[in-house]
Structure formats: C-alpha cells, structure tokens
Motif scaffolding. Structure first.
Motif, PDB file in Angstrom:
ATOM      1  N   THR A  47       0.878  -1.165   0.000  1.00  0.00           N
ATOM      2  CA  THR A  47       0.000   0.000   0.000  1.00  0.00           C
ATOM      3  C   THR A  47       0.915   1.215   0.000  1.00  0.00           C
ATOM      4  O   THR A  47       1.693   1.414   0.942  1.00  0.00           O
ATOM      5  CB  THR A  47      -0.911   0.011   1.238  1.00  0.00           C
ATOM      6  OG1 THR A  47      -1.700  -1.182   1.235  1.00  0.00           O
ATOM      7  CG2 THR A  47      -1.830   1.220   1.217  1.00  0.00           C
ATOM      8  N   THR A  54      -1.558  -1.219  -4.164  1.00  0.00           N
ATOM      9  CA  THR A  54      -2.753  -0.609  -3.581  1.00  0.00           C
ATOM     10  C   THR A  54      -2.500   0.889  -3.466  1.00  0.00           C
ATOM     11  O   THR A  54      -1.785   1.345  -2.566  1.00  0.00           O
ATOM     12  CB  THR A  54      -3.065  -1.219  -2.203  1.00  0.00           C
ATOM     13  OG1 THR A  54      -3.338  -2.608  -2.369  1.00  0.00           O
ATOM     14  CG2 THR A  54      -4.280  -0.551  -1.582  1.00  0.00           C
ATOM     15  N   ASP A  99      -6.783   3.776  -0.658  1.00  0.00           N
ATOM     16  CA  ASP A  99      -7.382   3.227   0.559  1.00  0.00           C
ATOM     17  C   ASP A  99      -7.412   4.362   1.583  1.00  0.00           C
ATOM     18  O   ASP A  99      -7.069   5.507   1.260  1.00  0.00           O
ATOM     19  CB  ASP A  99      -6.603   2.010   1.076  1.00  0.00           C
ATOM     20  CG  ASP A  99      -5.310   2.391   1.790  1.00  0.00           C
ATOM     21  OD1 ASP A  99      -4.692   3.411   1.410  1.00  0.00           O
ATOM     22  OD2 ASP A  99      -4.920   1.686   2.741  1.00  0.00           O
ATOM     23  N   ASP A 100      -7.815   4.065   2.795  1.00  0.00           N
ATOM     24  CA  ASP A 100      -7.914   5.124   3.805  1.00  0.00           C
ATOM     25  C   ASP A 100      -6.574   5.823   4.026  1.00  0.00           C
ATOM     26  O   ASP A 100      -6.504   7.055   4.154  1.00  0.00           O
ATOM     27  CB  ASP A 100      -8.398   4.544   5.139  1.00  0.00           C
ATOM     28  CG  ASP A 100      -9.823   4.026   5.064  1.00  0.00           C
ATOM     29  OD1 ASP A 100     -10.550   4.434   4.139  1.00  0.00           O
ATOM     30  OD2 ASP A 100     -10.209   3.207   5.921  1.00  0.00           O
ATOM     31  N   SER A 125     -14.775   0.962   9.251  1.00  0.00           N
ATOM     32  CA  SER A 125     -15.420   0.043   8.321  1.00  0.00           C
ATOM     33  C   SER A 125     -16.645  -0.631   8.923  1.00  0.00           C
ATOM     34  O   SER A 125     -17.399  -1.279   8.228  1.00  0.00           O
ATOM     35  CB  SER A 125     -14.419  -1.023   7.854  1.00  0.00           C
ATOM     36  OG  SER A 125     -13.950  -1.759   8.956  1.00  0.00           O
ATOM     37  N   LYS A 138     -17.161   1.463  -1.072  1.00  0.00           N
ATOM     38  CA  LYS A 138     -17.334   2.410   0.020  1.00  0.00           C
ATOM     39  C   LYS A 138     -17.893   3.722  -0.524  1.00  0.00           C
ATOM     40  O   LYS A 138     -17.265   4.364  -1.381  1.00  0.00           O
ATOM     41  CB  LYS A 138     -16.002   2.665   0.725  1.00  0.00           C
ATOM     42  CG  LYS A 138     -15.438   1.435   1.420  1.00  0.00           C
ATOM     43  CD  LYS A 138     -14.202   1.776   2.222  1.00  0.00           C
ATOM     44  CE  LYS A 138     -13.710   0.568   2.999  1.00  0.00           C
ATOM     45  NZ  LYS A 138     -12.543   0.896   3.848  1.00  0.00           N
ATOM     46  N   ASP A 170     -12.993  11.760   1.971  1.00  0.00           N
ATOM     47  CA  ASP A 170     -12.377  11.262   0.731  1.00  0.00           C
ATOM     48  C   ASP A 170     -11.972  12.397  -0.203  1.00  0.00           C
ATOM     49  O   ASP A 170     -11.222  12.161  -1.165  1.00  0.00           O
ATOM     50  CB  ASP A 170     -13.336  10.322   0.006  1.00  0.00           C
ATOM     51  CG  ASP A 170     -13.570   9.030   0.762  1.00  0.00           C
ATOM     52  OD1 ASP A 170     -12.702   8.651   1.567  1.00  0.00           O
ATOM     53  OD2 ASP A 170     -14.618   8.393   0.549  1.00  0.00           O
ATOM     54  N   GLY A 205     -13.455  -1.303  -2.098  1.00  0.00           N
ATOM     55  CA  GLY A 205     -12.843  -1.839  -0.879  1.00  0.00           C
ATOM     56  C   GLY A 205     -11.549  -2.551  -1.233  1.00  0.00           C
ATOM     57  O   GLY A 205     -11.316  -2.934  -2.389  1.00  0.00           O
ATOM     58  N   TRP A 206     -10.709  -2.748  -0.235  1.00  0.00           N
ATOM     59  CA  TRP A 206      -9.383  -3.347  -0.453  1.00  0.00           C
ATOM     60  C   TRP A 206      -9.496  -4.755  -1.021  1.00  0.00           C
ATOM     61  O   TRP A 206      -8.769  -5.122  -1.955  1.00  0.00           O
ATOM     62  CB  TRP A 206      -8.637  -3.353   0.880  1.00  0.00           C
ATOM     63  CG  TRP A 206      -7.307  -4.041   0.872  1.00  0.00           C
ATOM     64  CD1 TRP A 206      -6.387  -4.046  -0.146  1.00  0.00           C
ATOM     65  CD2 TRP A 206      -6.727  -4.807   1.930  1.00  0.00           C
ATOM     66  NE1 TRP A 206      -5.270  -4.764   0.220  1.00  0.00           N
ATOM     67  CE2 TRP A 206      -5.460  -5.237   1.487  1.00  0.00           C
ATOM     68  CE3 TRP A 206      -7.152  -5.147   3.208  1.00  0.00           C
ATOM     69  CZ2 TRP A 206      -4.622  -6.019   2.287  1.00  0.00           C
ATOM     70  CZ3 TRP A 206      -6.316  -5.911   4.005  1.00  0.00           C
ATOM     71  CH2 TRP A 206      -5.068  -6.340   3.543  1.00  0.00           C
ATOM     72  N   GLU A 254     -10.258  -5.199  -4.786  1.00  0.00           N
ATOM     73  CA  GLU A 254      -9.178  -4.764  -5.670  1.00  0.00           C
ATOM     74  C   GLU A 254      -8.335  -5.951  -6.110  1.00  0.00           C
ATOM     75  O   GLU A 254      -8.051  -6.130  -7.309  1.00  0.00           O
ATOM     76  CB  GLU A 254      -8.292  -3.739  -4.955  1.00  0.00           C
ATOM     77  CG  GLU A 254      -8.970  -2.417  -4.669  1.00  0.00           C
ATOM     78  CD  GLU A 254      -8.087  -1.451  -3.891  1.00  0.00           C
ATOM     79  OE1 GLU A 254      -8.598  -0.394  -3.489  1.00  0.00           O
ATOM     80  OE2 GLU A 254      -6.892  -1.759  -3.698  1.00  0.00           O
ATOM     81  N   HIS A 261      -8.427 -10.576   4.697  1.00  0.00           N
ATOM     82  CA  HIS A 261      -8.203 -10.228   3.295  1.00  0.00           C
ATOM     83  C   HIS A 261      -8.320 -11.422   2.353  1.00  0.00           C
ATOM     84  O   HIS A 261      -9.111 -11.402   1.406  1.00  0.00           O
ATOM     85  CB  HIS A 261      -6.842  -9.558   3.139  1.00  0.00           C
ATOM     86  CG  HIS A 261      -6.566  -9.061   1.753  1.00  0.00           C
ATOM     87  ND1 HIS A 261      -7.489  -8.352   1.020  1.00  0.00           N
ATOM     88  CD2 HIS A 261      -5.478  -9.195   0.950  1.00  0.00           C
ATOM     89  CE1 HIS A 261      -6.975  -8.050  -0.171  1.00  0.00           C
ATOM     90  NE2 HIS A 261      -5.764  -8.556  -0.236  1.00  0.00           N
TER      91      HIS A 261
END
Length: 464
Positions: A32, A69, A72-73, A174, A189, A195, A210-211, A214, A240
């Motif tokens: 990430t 990635t 994401d957040d 989440s 999301k 965001d 969402g992760w 992906e 995951h």
C-alpha cells in the motif's frame, strides 16, 4: 523429487502440481503506497522472490502479478494531509518501492497492476454488480455495498473457523455503517467528505472500491478465474484472503486458488516491530547505517518462511561474513578453473541444495548444504586436490544456484578514491610502515571495501 509446499488451505504439505505445467499463475499481495515499505513487508517479498526463483530453477515458467494498492484510507489521508492529488502523492512511494526491490535483488513480477487504473476500477464495478445481482451483496443505507457472507457457506475455510466465531472488534470506520451481519465486508465504500476528490462514479453513486475486491479483480483479470499460487504474510489470511476467496468464487463459480502460502511475521530484537519501540526500520534506514541491500536480503532470506525471523544487527554482521565467504570461494574457483568441466569428486554433493528447497523452501537446510560444500571444496583447493576442470564445474553450479539466491557481489570497478588508498597501502607495505598500512586498511573499510593480503598482492573486494 517433486516440489512440496505447505498449503494454508489444507494445513498440509502437498506436491506442487500447477493446472498448466507450462505456466504457473502466481499472485502476490503488494504494498500500500502511502509510505516507504518496511523490512517486515520485505520479508514477505523476499520469500515470494525465493519461491519464484526456485520454481524457475526447477523448470517452471512463472506468470506473477503483484498489485499496488494506491487507494485506501491511508493513501487518501496522506494525500489530503500533503495537499496534493492522490496520484501525485503515491507516485513517490511507488518509485521508492521499485528502487528498494532492485536494492534487495528481488526479481520483477510480470505485472504490477494499480488499483486506480480505469480498466481495473471497471472490472471491480463489474464484479460487484454481478455479486449484487446474484444476491451475494447488498447496498446499505449510506450507499456502500457489502458482501453477504452468509451466502458463501465456505467462508472461513482458509482461516479455519466458522461464522459463529466472528465477534465485533470495536467501532472502527469500516464497521460504522448499517450491515446485516458483523462479518460482512465492504466491496464499495460510499463517498464522504474525508475522501475529498477521490471517488469514482458507480451504479451505487460516488465512491471507491474496498481493499479486498481490488485484489480479486486484478488477479482474475490478468491470470484468469483460477490461480495456482497466492502468497502473502500470515496477517493477510483473515480477513483479506478469506474475503478474496468468497467474492471471487461467488463471481466465477470456480476454485480461486490451489495453493495458499503465507510467511510468518518478522521480529526485531525479539520484539514486534513498532515505531514506539524504536525498532522500526525501512530498507533506507538500514542503508543509511552502512548496510547493503545484499546483506539485508541475506538476513530476510535465511530463515524458512514458515518460521519467525528475528532481525538483529548481529544477524546483519553474520550475513556480511557469510557473503564474504561466498565471494572468496567464488574468487578462488575463478582463479583455478579451466575452460573444460570435469565430474566433481564424491565428497561434494551439489544436489542437496535444490533438494532442500524442494522440501517446502527449506532455505536453512539449503544454505547449510551450500556452506558445507564451500568448506569441503576449499579444503580440496588447499590440498591441491580440486582440478581446474572440477573448479569449472563448481562455477557452473554456483551460477545456477545464484539464479535462486542472487548473492553475487556487484560487478563494478573499484572507485578511484578506494584505489588511491590501496596504492598508498601497497607503498607503505613495501616500506614496512605497518602502522600506516593498518590506518589505510581501516580507511578503505570505512568506504565499504575490504583488502586482503595474498602471495599475489592485495585483493580488493566490496564489504560483504
């Protein structure tokens, strides 16, 4: 002997048999890109590099995907804090990641898909739409879309638990939306103010993937519905990888992965790595302390992937010495070897190296076999019992195993500054100025090079 690997799914060591013997489809979870990757991340990437290289050593062709990635957040928080667009923020860390891969001599994957690429976002939306249509997913009141885990009876088969064991773990971001069941995970999301300008349009409104979806989308788009191998750290098993299985198989109707491989966590000085503990290191931190990527690679590689690795500066010192032994042995073989290979003496058994790696990547046993062979062949060289033709055969074998280990010293010239000190030291030794010779040797060492006195004069090589 066939290659045998521990499959997390079955909790058994199994013979490795890819669906297509001509192409191994392999997916490895990548970084990430919100910061520089740390050595815990690279423990997994080095393990995956060893796996790929050994499979190739045994004749397999690998088609490997490693995702990036880049939404994401964490990446969104980072870009907003920096006041720059998401793509600009992540670009620096993507470039740094590839620089670190090169420093650690990690072989490039065949593909590095980025989650934010338009074709992959389209694939994610397509998969989510299919899951909604089949009743595996639903849109919550806030516009987010969740996977309905009760529609997938095998959920939990990778982590080996049943759904009744799922318990809420606190009010985290989440889990703040209205969900049908605590274990339901986000596929899409819905956009909110945090965001900023990071969103994509979808049938459910503005938002982002969402992760978990992906990885499923990118893996199946490039490698197909069923993969041979999927790797990651043990922390990826749940949720995951469990989520990847559920959503992928619910879309394709086919088994997602044949062999799941996970590596253990890395400790530093016997403790979990954490900034608060003062034992958190990126590769760049270690390089700034004078350690090379080759030395760090050796440490990260040297313990079997299913065993916990304790990273210490003493282990780096040991790696430096082991690599120096490997380099010196290589140099001796090169100086002895002729052009025509000859059969090796019976006391040398080069097959033990590959056989150890065939046994669930037992790198500890493989390195033990290597250094035992180095010790014995050095003994034969010292006794004048290793012929030039046998030295040539050993060099050919060394080249083959180095395609797996990638331990060879960098093939580069001695810098002018170092060479000047070497020349001064040679002159000092001729004049028997031993104290000055020692001072110059230490100066050479401080520049990352070492000098060894032999009957043929000074031999200069990189440290470790």
């Amino acid at each position: 002997m066939s290659i045998r690997l521990f499959n997390t799914l079955t909790r058994e060591i199994e013979d490795f048999q890819p669906a297509d013997p001509n192409r191994v489809r392999m997916y490895t979870c990548g970084p990430t890109v919100y910061n520089y990757a740390h050595i815990g991340n690279f423990r997994a990437y080095v393990f995956e590099d060893l796996l790929q290289r050994h499979l190739e050593f045994r004749g397999f062709t690998i088609d490997r995907v490693m995702n990036l990635t880049d939404v994401d957040d964490k990446t969104i928080r980072g870009c907003r804090h920096a006041g720059v667009p998401l793509g600009e923020f992540t670009r620096e860390y993507k470039q740094a990641f590839f620089q670190d891969l090169d420093a650690l001599r990690i072989k490039r994957a065949s593909h590095y898909p980025e989650a934010t690429a338009s074709n992959h976002i389209a694939r994610m939306i397509e998969m989510i739409s299919d899951l909604v249509k089949k009743g595996h997913a639903y849109r919550a009141e806030d516009g987010s879309v969740y996977f309905r885990i009760r529609t997938f009876p095998n959920y939990g088969k990778l982590a080996h638990f049943n759904l009744d064991e799922l318990q809420p773990s606190g009010r985290v971001a989440s889990d703040e939306y209205e969900k049908e069941q605590i274990g339901d995970f986000a596929l899409w999301k819905a956009w909110d103010e945090a965001d900023g300008d990071v969103f994509w349009e979808s049938p459910w409104g503005r938002g982002r993937p969402g992760w978990h979806i992906e990885c499923s989308a990118m893996a199946t788009a490039i490698l197909g519905a069923s993969l041979d191998i999927h790797c990651g750290g043990e922390d990826n098993i749940f949720p995951h990888h469990e989520a990847e299985i559920a959503q992928s198989e619910s879309v394709t109707g086919e088994p997602f992965v044949r062999y799941w491989l996970h590596c253990k966590h890395l400790l530093v000085d016997g403790r979990k790595m954490a900034k608060s503990e003062g034992n958190f290191f990126t590769l760049r931190d270690l390089q700034a302390k004078g350690w090379t990527g080759r030395e760090v690679r050796y440490v990260l590689l040297s313990v079997k992937y299913r065993e916990q690795l304790n990273f210490t500066f003493e282990s780096l010192e040991a790696a430096r010495k082991s690599l120096a032994r490997f380099d010196e042995w290589s140099r001796r073989l090169q100086e002895t070897a002729s052009t025509t290979p000859e059969p090796l003496p019976e006391s040398l058994d080069p097959e033990r190296f590959g056989a150890a790696l065939d046994d669930d990547l037992n790198i500890s046993a493989a390195l033990g076999a290597l250094f035992e062979l180095i010790r014995e062949s050095n003994r034969l060289l010292d006794a004048g019992q290793l012929t030039p033709g046998q030295a040539r055969s050993l060099l050919a074998w060394r080249e083959r195993i180095d395609s797996v280990l990638n331990f060879s010293a960098d093939d580069e010239g001695v810098p002018a500054e170092v060479q000047s000190l070497v020349d001064q030291r040679a002159e000092a030794r001729v004049k028997k100025e031993w104290a000055l010779s020692d001072v110059l040797r230490d100066q050479i060492l401080a520049l990352g090079w070492q000098v060894k006195d032999t009957k043929d004069g000074q031999k200069v090589s990189r440290k470790g």
